[in-house]
Design a protein around this motif. Structure first.
Motif, PDB file in Angstrom:
ATOM      1  N   ARG A 246       0.791  -1.229   0.000  1.00 22.52           N
ATOM      2  CA  ARG A 246       0.000   0.000   0.000  1.00 22.52           C
ATOM      3  C   ARG A 246       0.822   1.276   0.000  1.00 22.52           C
ATOM      4  N   THR A 247       2.138   1.199   0.235  1.00 22.65           N
ATOM      5  CA  THR A 247       2.968   2.401   0.254  1.00 22.65           C
ATOM      6  C   THR A 247       4.185   2.213  -0.648  1.00 22.65           C
ATOM      7  N   PRO A 248       4.719   3.304  -1.209  1.00 23.41           N
ATOM      8  CA  PRO A 248       5.923   3.211  -2.047  1.00 23.41           C
ATOM      9  C   PRO A 248       7.103   2.587  -1.305  1.00 23.41           C
ATOM     10  N   GLN A 249       7.246   2.899  -0.016  1.00 23.83           N
ATOM     11  CA  GLN A 249       8.364   2.353   0.754  1.00 23.83           C
ATOM     12  C   GLN A 249       8.287   0.827   0.841  1.00 23.83           C
ATOM     13  N   GLY A 310       1.501  -2.381  11.686  1.00 28.17           N
ATOM     14  CA  GLY A 310       1.598  -0.938  11.481  1.00 28.17           C
ATOM     15  C   GLY A 310       1.394  -0.120  12.735  1.00 28.17           C
ATOM     16  N   SER A 311       0.702  -0.661  13.715  1.00 28.63           N
ATOM     17  CA  SER A 311       0.486   0.069  14.970  1.00 28.63           C
ATOM     18  C   SER A 311       1.765   0.118  15.796  1.00 28.63           C
ATOM     19  N   ASP A 312       2.515  -0.976  15.814  1.00 27.46           N
ATOM     20  CA  ASP A 312       3.745  -1.031  16.596  1.00 27.46           C
ATOM     21  C   ASP A 312       4.933  -0.428  15.858  1.00 27.46           C
ATOM     22  N   TYR A 313       4.881  -0.420  14.519  1.00 30.11           N
ATOM     23  CA  TYR A 313       5.991   0.103  13.725  1.00 30.11           C
ATOM     24  C   TYR A 313       5.407   0.745  12.474  1.00 30.11           C
ATOM     25  N   ALA A 314       5.324   2.068  12.488  1.00 30.85           N
ATOM     26  CA  ALA A 314       4.600   2.814  11.455  1.00 30.85           C
ATOM     27  C   ALA A 314       5.041   2.506  10.020  1.00 30.85           C
ATOM     28  N   PRO A 315       6.359   2.335   9.741  1.00 31.72           N
ATOM     29  CA  PRO A 315       6.755   2.043   8.343  1.00 31.72           C
ATOM     30  C   PRO A 315       6.135   0.772   7.771  1.00 31.72           C
ATOM     31  N   PHE A 319       2.149  -2.762   4.751  1.00 28.19           N
ATOM     32  CA  PHE A 319       1.966  -4.209   4.608  1.00 28.19           C
ATOM     33  C   PHE A 319       0.604  -4.673   5.138  1.00 28.19           C
ATOM     34  N   CYS A 320      -0.175  -3.755   5.648  1.00 28.00           N
ATOM     35  CA  CYS A 320      -1.477  -4.106   6.191  1.00 28.00           C
ATOM     36  C   CYS A 320      -2.499  -4.267   5.073  1.00 28.00           C
ATOM     37  N   PRO A 321      -3.681  -4.893   5.338  1.00 25.62           N
ATOM     38  CA  PRO A 321      -4.282  -5.109   6.660  1.00 25.62           C
ATOM     39  C   PRO A 321      -3.484  -6.082   7.520  1.00 25.62           C
ATOM     40  N   SER A 331      -1.324 -12.272   1.615  1.00 28.58           N
ATOM     41  CA  SER A 331      -2.474 -12.627   0.781  1.00 28.58           C
ATOM     42  C   SER A 331      -2.463 -11.873  -0.545  1.00 28.58           C
ATOM     43  N   SER A 332      -1.917 -10.647  -0.552  1.00 22.05           N
ATOM     44  CA  SER A 332      -1.931  -9.842  -1.771  1.00 22.05           C
ATOM     45  C   SER A 332      -1.071 -10.441  -2.872  1.00 22.05           C
TER      46      SER A 332
END
Length: 502
Positions: A246-249, A310-315, A319-321, A331-332
């Motif tokens: 979901r993010t470029p990083q 993502g809650s414990d480590y924002a970067p 990778f969520c959900p 799964s993706s």
């Protein structure tokens, strides 16, 4: 005589100083020569016969050890009880890797396909491929979660389809069937009428798409123009970034292909690599220094943030959900099946995951992954990559196969890919990187020590030789000398006067 000693001493002093200076120069020149040789041998170049062969056909034996989580109480699980798991294995396979279709490009990159094959090693295994184990049925329990939002009538039809093909929520199959595929009417039906639903068009198995396959088309830098880029991935399957996340990083393709790294690593260096099997780039961090048969190494391990949510480590939000920390939702890139990757036995994961099932006991020694690397060359000496495959299961109304199964992330298998340098490869490595540098170091400091000792001894001799004429004069030999022919009266008189005065 004294003048001759002085000249000889000065000569030895000069020679000693020159010898010591030669040792000092060798320290800097020798290090530069060694670094230059490392660079020449690290570059991906067919002219570097030994290192190129190591890169093309990895000479180190690699093994994949597979452990199954055998479900002891499948009927009780369907009634809502907690799964009781028993670890079975290891079932060990020798892994053969070979690069093919190698093409060098003008921009100092090289493209290749790496093929992998697995061969069962019964002598290293705790059982045979004919052993029978029971694990969750991904085709049923995984599909149920994927289809939970479909209309109720459609879910009833899916459940009826499962029954018609005699597919239940748990599979009891041999290890060989679960690994490499088994015959299934449901699989044949899906491949015929819904092509692309499953990862492979043949038999369905956990590793069926791994054997006799390649890891994708890699393009990596050769290091010809910049040794700091050697082995770094330029593209994978023509892509410079992914589209799974979901993010470029999170979609970045970072690091190497996971086999070698650039030389001259420090303790601040990280070990980044792209893993097609995990569908993402990963980064290991320095843990400690050590040695392997005299060869210095750095150990790199997975940080706790690797699979953090993502809650414990924002970067990691990209990778969520996400579920609990310690789980990577893949799964993706796995046909949307509810599959999660973790460390074995949920090591370094949220402790609540251990409460979902019975039978897990995580320890770092047995379940943590690591890579031991020679920092000067970037060559791994000992590797152990350990990952666990988990299936997210839950009760889905309309699909009666799910019964009253509790919402659980259920471990299915975990595997370890390991290898270490040994034999003639290790001997060659030891000679070039331990013995020769040690000989060079002894030579360097030997020259310095010999030169300083020689110069010091020569200086002492020179100093003493300079004092001898003065000592001769002081000891007398300023007194009048008696004639060898006998004393005349005048001589005797002079002698007496000198003796009285003195």
């Amino acid at each position: 005589m004294a003048v001759g000693k002085s000249k000889v001493a000065l000569g030895f002093m000069a020679a000693g100083i020159l010898t010591a200076l030669s040792g000092v120069i060798l320290i800097f020149v020798g290090r530069a020569v060694m670094n230059d040789q490392i660079i020449k041998n690290t570059v991906i170049d067919p002219q570097n016969q030994m290192t190129y062969r190591m890169w093309k056909d990895i000479p180190v034996p690699f093994y994949m050890s597979v452990y199954f989580f055998h479900v002891l109480n499948p009927k009780e699980v369907l009634n809502g009880e907690k799964p009781m798991l028993e670890q079975r294995g290891p079932y060990v396979y020798r892994k053969r890797c070979q690069k093919d279709n190698i093409t060098f490009h003008a921009n100092n990159t090289v493209t290749y396909l790496e093929y992998r094959r697995y061969f069962f090693e019964p002598g290293m295994s705790a059982g045979n491929e004919s052993d029978v184990v029971t694990i969750p049925n991904m085709l049923v329990l995984g599909a149920a979660v994927m289809m939970e939002n479909l209309p109720f009538a459609l879910r009833l039809m899916i459940s009826a389809t499962f029954k018609s093909f005699k597919e239940g929520p748990f599979l009891t199959k041999t290890v060989g069937e679960l690994m490499w595929g088994y015959d299934s009417g449901l699989v044949d039906f899906l491949n015929k009428y819904l092509p692309g639903t499953l990862p492979s068009s043949g038999k369905f198995g956990l590793f069926s798409e791994f054997n006799n396959s390649n890891t994708g088309l890699f393009t990596v830098f050769t290091g010809q123009d910049d040794i700091g880029n050697v082995h770094r991935v330029d593209s994978w399957n023509g892509l410079t970034e992914l589209s799974y996340w979901r993010t470029p990083q999170c979609n970045m393709i970072n690091g190497t292909a996971g086999q070698m790294w650039p030389p001259f690593m420090t303790r601040d260096s990280t070990l980044a690599f792209y893993s097609p099997d995990a569908c993402r780039s990963m980064e290991l961090v320095y843990q400690r220094a050590g040695s392997m048969k005299g060869i210095p190494l750095y150990r790199y391990v997975a940080p706790k943030t690797l699979f953090a949510n993502g809650s414990d480590y924002a970067p990691n939000q990209g990778f969520c959900p996400c579920r609990q920390s310690g789980l990577l939702n893949v799964s993706s890139c796995r046909h949307n099946s509810p599959v999660f990757i973790s460390h074995p036995h949920f090591f370094n994961a949220d402790p609540v995951l251990l409460d979902f099932v019975h039978g897990l006991q995580p320890t770092e020694d047995q379940h943590g992954l690591f890579i031991d690397i020679h920092p000067q060359t970037g060559v791994p000496l000992n590797v152990s990559i350990r990952l666990q495959l988990n299936l997210y299961v839950k009760r889905v109304s309309g699909i009666t196969e799910t019964g009253k199964i509790p919402e659980t992330v259920m471990p299915m298998i975990w595997f370890e890919e390991s290898g270490y340098m040994d034999g003639h490869v290790l001997d060659t490595f030891h000679t070039n990187l331990v013995v020769l540098p040690a000989v060079m170091e002894v030579t360097q400091y030997g020259f310095i020590t010999l030169g300083l000792v020689t110069a010091a001894v020569a200086a002492i001799v020179w100093h003493r030789s300079r004092k001898e004429p003065c000592q001769d004069l002081a000891h007398g030999n300023g007194a009048p000398q008696k004639s060898k022919r006998g004393d005349s009266g005048l001589q005797t008189h002079v002698w007496r006067i000198w003796a009285e005065e003195n």
